[in-house]
Design a protein around this motif. Structure first.
Motif, PDB file in Angstrom:
ATOM      1  N   GLY A   1       0.888  -1.325   0.030  1.00 32.06           N
ATOM      2  CA  GLY A   1       0.114   0.009  -0.006  1.00 32.06           C
ATOM      3  C   GLY A   1       0.976   1.245   0.107  1.00 32.06           C
ATOM      4  O   GLY A   1       0.424   2.288  -0.113  1.00 32.06           O
ATOM      5  N   ASP A   2       2.095   1.231   0.124  1.00 29.89           N
ATOM      6  CA  ASP A   2       2.871   2.473   0.239  1.00 29.89           C
ATOM      7  C   ASP A   2       3.342   2.835  -1.176  1.00 29.89           C
ATOM      8  O   ASP A   2       3.263   1.978  -2.105  1.00 29.89           O
ATOM      9  CB  ASP A   2       4.244   2.067   1.000  1.00 29.89           C
ATOM     10  CG  ASP A   2       4.114   2.137   2.555  1.00 29.89           C
ATOM     11  OD1 ASP A   2       2.801   2.357   3.012  1.00 29.89           O
ATOM     12  OD2 ASP A   2       4.916   1.381   3.286  1.00 29.89           O
ATOM     13  N   TRP A   3       3.693   4.167  -1.234  1.00 29.11           N
ATOM     14  CA  TRP A   3       4.000   4.769  -2.585  1.00 29.11           C
ATOM     15  C   TRP A   3       4.968   6.063  -2.252  1.00 29.11           C
ATOM     16  O   TRP A   3       4.829   6.406  -1.111  1.00 29.11           O
ATOM     17  CB  TRP A   3       2.949   4.931  -3.504  1.00 29.11           C
ATOM     18  CG  TRP A   3       1.852   5.656  -2.677  1.00 29.11           C
ATOM     19  CD1 TRP A   3       0.825   5.383  -1.665  1.00 29.11           C
ATOM     20  CD2 TRP A   3       1.607   7.198  -3.007  1.00 29.11           C
ATOM     21  NE1 TRP A   3       0.449   6.552  -1.293  1.00 29.11           N
ATOM     22  CE2 TRP A   3       0.576   7.808  -2.100  1.00 29.11           C
ATOM     23  CE3 TRP A   3       2.184   8.089  -3.861  1.00 29.11           C
ATOM     24  CZ2 TRP A   3       0.022   8.931  -2.151  1.00 29.11           C
ATOM     25  CZ3 TRP A   3       1.868   9.647  -3.798  1.00 29.11           C
ATOM     26  CH2 TRP A   3       0.686   9.714  -2.959  1.00 29.11           C
ATOM     27  N   ASN A   4       5.526   6.392  -3.259  1.00 27.88           N
ATOM     28  CA  ASN A   4       6.388   7.689  -3.150  1.00 27.88           C
ATOM     29  C   ASN A   4       5.901   8.681  -4.247  1.00 27.88           C
ATOM     30  O   ASN A   4       5.727   8.417  -5.488  1.00 27.88           O
ATOM     31  CB  ASN A   4       7.629   7.393  -3.613  1.00 27.88           C
ATOM     32  CG  ASN A   4       8.761   8.657  -2.701  1.00 27.88           C
ATOM     33  OD1 ASN A   4       8.065   9.649  -2.752  1.00 27.88           O
ATOM     34  ND2 ASN A   4       9.909   8.191  -2.668  1.00 27.88           N
ATOM     35  N   ALA A   5       5.340   9.779  -3.882  1.00 26.73           N
ATOM     36  CA  ALA A   5       4.988  11.075  -4.702  1.00 26.73           C
ATOM     37  C   ALA A   5       5.979  11.352  -5.514  1.00 26.73           C
ATOM     38  O   ALA A   5       7.271  11.466  -5.385  1.00 26.73           O
ATOM     39  CB  ALA A   5       4.339  12.217  -3.837  1.00 26.73           C
ATOM     40  N   LEU A   6       5.625  11.967  -6.625  1.00 27.94           N
ATOM     41  CA  LEU A   6       6.618  12.314  -7.575  1.00 27.94           C
ATOM     42  C   LEU A   6       7.337  13.419  -7.214  1.00 27.94           C
ATOM     43  O   LEU A   6       6.722  14.542  -6.231  1.00 27.94           O
ATOM     44  CB  LEU A   6       6.052  12.916  -9.057  1.00 27.94           C
ATOM     45  CG  LEU A   6       5.295  11.707  -9.874  1.00 27.94           C
ATOM     46  CD1 LEU A   6       4.460  12.411 -11.217  1.00 27.94           C
ATOM     47  CD2 LEU A   6       6.340  10.783 -10.495  1.00 27.94           C
ATOM     48  N   HIS A   7       8.611  13.745  -7.123  1.00 31.11           N
ATOM     49  CA  HIS A   7       9.380  14.693  -6.517  1.00 31.11           C
ATOM     50  C   HIS A   7      10.827  14.628  -7.194  1.00 31.11           C
ATOM     51  O   HIS A   7      11.170  13.960  -8.245  1.00 31.11           O
ATOM     52  CB  HIS A   7       9.565  14.439  -5.044  1.00 31.11           C
ATOM     53  CG  HIS A   7      10.427  13.015  -4.904  1.00 31.11           C
ATOM     54  ND1 HIS A   7       9.919  11.825  -5.015  1.00 31.11           N
ATOM     55  CD2 HIS A   7      11.753  13.063  -4.585  1.00 31.11           C
ATOM     56  CE1 HIS A   7      10.689  10.944  -4.741  1.00 31.11           C
ATOM     57  NE2 HIS A   7      12.055  11.425  -4.348  1.00 31.11           N
ATOM     58  N   ARG A   8      11.695  15.778  -6.595  1.00 30.07           N
ATOM     59  CA  ARG A   8      12.986  15.880  -6.992  1.00 30.07           C
ATOM     60  C   ARG A   8      14.028  15.946  -5.735  1.00 30.07           C
ATOM     61  O   ARG A   8      13.460  16.570  -4.708  1.00 30.07           O
ATOM     62  CB  ARG A   8      13.438  17.105  -7.991  1.00 30.07           C
ATOM     63  CG  ARG A   8      12.657  17.235  -9.126  1.00 30.07           C
ATOM     64  CD  ARG A   8      12.645  18.577  -9.922  1.00 30.07           C
ATOM     65  NE  ARG A   8      12.036  18.599 -11.169  1.00 30.07           N
ATOM     66  CZ  ARG A   8      11.263  19.702 -11.480  1.00 30.07           C
ATOM     67  NH1 ARG A   8      11.034  20.735 -10.576  1.00 30.07           N
ATOM     68  NH2 ARG A   8      10.524  19.664 -12.777  1.00 30.07           N
ATOM     69  N   ASP A   9      15.115  15.238  -5.658  1.00 33.19           N
ATOM     70  CA  ASP A   9      15.997  15.356  -4.608  1.00 33.19           C
ATOM     71  C   ASP A   9      16.866  16.559  -4.888  1.00 33.19           C
ATOM     72  O   ASP A   9      17.996  16.585  -5.227  1.00 33.19           O
ATOM     73  CB  ASP A   9      16.686  13.958  -4.533  1.00 33.19           C
ATOM     74  CG  ASP A   9      15.827  13.019  -4.224  1.00 33.19           C
ATOM     75  OD1 ASP A   9      14.954  13.141  -3.274  1.00 33.19           O
ATOM     76  OD2 ASP A   9      15.874  11.802  -4.720  1.00 33.19           O
ATOM     77  N   VAL A  10      16.481  17.834  -4.874  1.00 31.41           N
ATOM     78  CA  VAL A  10      17.209  19.000  -4.970  1.00 31.41           C
ATOM     79  C   VAL A  10      17.311  19.411  -3.622  1.00 31.41           C
ATOM     80  O   VAL A  10      16.283  19.857  -3.056  1.00 31.41           O
ATOM     81  CB  VAL A  10      16.442  19.890  -5.990  1.00 31.41           C
ATOM     82  CG1 VAL A  10      17.343  21.352  -6.018  1.00 31.41           C
ATOM     83  CG2 VAL A  10      16.343  19.441  -7.333  1.00 31.41           C
ATOM     84  N   PHE A  11      18.280  19.726  -2.904  1.00 34.31           N
ATOM     85  CA  PHE A  11      18.928  20.093  -1.721  1.00 34.31           C
ATOM     86  C   PHE A  11      19.553  21.415  -1.663  1.00 34.31           C
ATOM     87  O   PHE A  11      19.854  21.740  -0.330  1.00 34.31           O
ATOM     88  CB  PHE A  11      19.488  18.971  -0.731  1.00 34.31           C
ATOM     89  CG  PHE A  11      18.966  17.702  -0.841  1.00 34.31           C
ATOM     90  CD1 PHE A  11      17.692  17.512  -0.394  1.00 34.31           C
ATOM     91  CD2 PHE A  11      19.558  16.871  -1.465  1.00 34.31           C
ATOM     92  CE1 PHE A  11      17.013  16.022  -0.506  1.00 34.31           C
ATOM     93  CE2 PHE A  11      18.926  15.473  -1.732  1.00 34.31           C
ATOM     94  CZ  PHE A  11      17.731  15.114  -0.906  1.00 34.31           C
TER      95      PHE A  11
END
Length: 254
Positions: A152-162
């Motif tokens: 049931g887990d998932w990861n939303a669309l994103h960018r790893d910009v820090f």
């Protein structure tokens, strides 16, 4: 509540070249073909980088809280559902070794992308030197990630910009066996094509194999030459089992 963090410079220790095992595995990729696949799709698989036993050793580290600087509950932050942990700078040997072994192959692609887009290419030959540049700019926290997803887990669309210091590619390595340990949970990459609809690509991560993908954007051909195609990544819903992955990021976090 707002918390103010006092930044303490974190020295980047001079490191030896990547161990021979890591260099051999990274070098086994056909990097010209991999670069061409990145140009075509925005992501490209690598040969096997970790053995099943090494994958299990990394999964076991998830329970050792002392290895990590912070834990993120994705649902709490509305990032999706699941959990991930950022390693401290005391990285496990396979994580540090593979990061060091992959960087020399990726930096040439990064410079080529910058040239096509008419951008500066600040990345030196040495990963240590690049990380020192990140730290001087205030990006001094480890960004290496161990992720855990259940059914049931998932990861939303994103960018790893820090921060401003950005390396344009990163690598994710599957640690569980797709289709056996878990189902669903495919890696997602969604690109905004210049003056066109978005395009999605899905990849099932084989255990121990990596996937190189664009961090923020990459050069794509357009009628005007080269344009920056923006991209975001995530993970589709895990349907059963448990999925772990290792994220290798080549810049540090603010």
């Amino acid at each position: 509540m707002t918390t103010t963090r006092t930044k303490t410079p974190v020295p980047t220790p001079a490191s030896a070249p990547a161990p021979s095992w890591a260099g051999e595995r990274a070098g086994a990729a056909d990097w010209a073909a991999l670069a061409a696949e990145l140009d075509a799709y925005g992501c490209a698989p690598t040969p096997q980088l970790l053995t099943p036993a090494e994958c299990q050793d990394l999964i076991a580290l998830y329970e050792d809280a002392g290895r990590f600087r912070t834990t993120v509950d994705m649902a709490r932050h509305r990032f999706g559902s699941g959990e991930y942990r950022y390693f401290t700078h005391e990285l496990p040997e396979p994580v540090a070794a593979l990061r060091a072994a992959l960087y020399p192959h990726l930096v040439g692609i990064a410079r080529d992308w910058a040239e096509r887009l008419g951008r500066p290419a600040p990345w030196p030959d040495s990963l240590d030197e690049w990380l020192e540049m990140c730290h001087r700019a205030g990006q001094d926290r480890s960004a290496q990630i161990l992720l855990r997803y259940g059914a049931g887990d998932w990861n939303a669309l994103h960018r790893d910009v820090f921060g401003e210091m950005l390396f344009p590619m990163q690598v994710v390595i599957g640690l569980n066996a797709y289709g056996t340990d878990y189902t669903g949970g495919e890696f997602l990459l969604v690109e905004q094509r210049p003056r066109a609809q978005s395009r999605g690509t899905t990849t099932a991560l084989a255990q121990g194999h990596g996937l190189v993908f664009t961090t923020r954007d990459r050069p794509v051909r357009s009628k005007r030459g080269w344009s920056a195609g923006a991209a975001r990544h995530g993970v589709s819903t895990v349907r059963s089992g448990r999925r772990h992955a290792l994220g290798l990021v080549f810049h540090d976090a603010a």
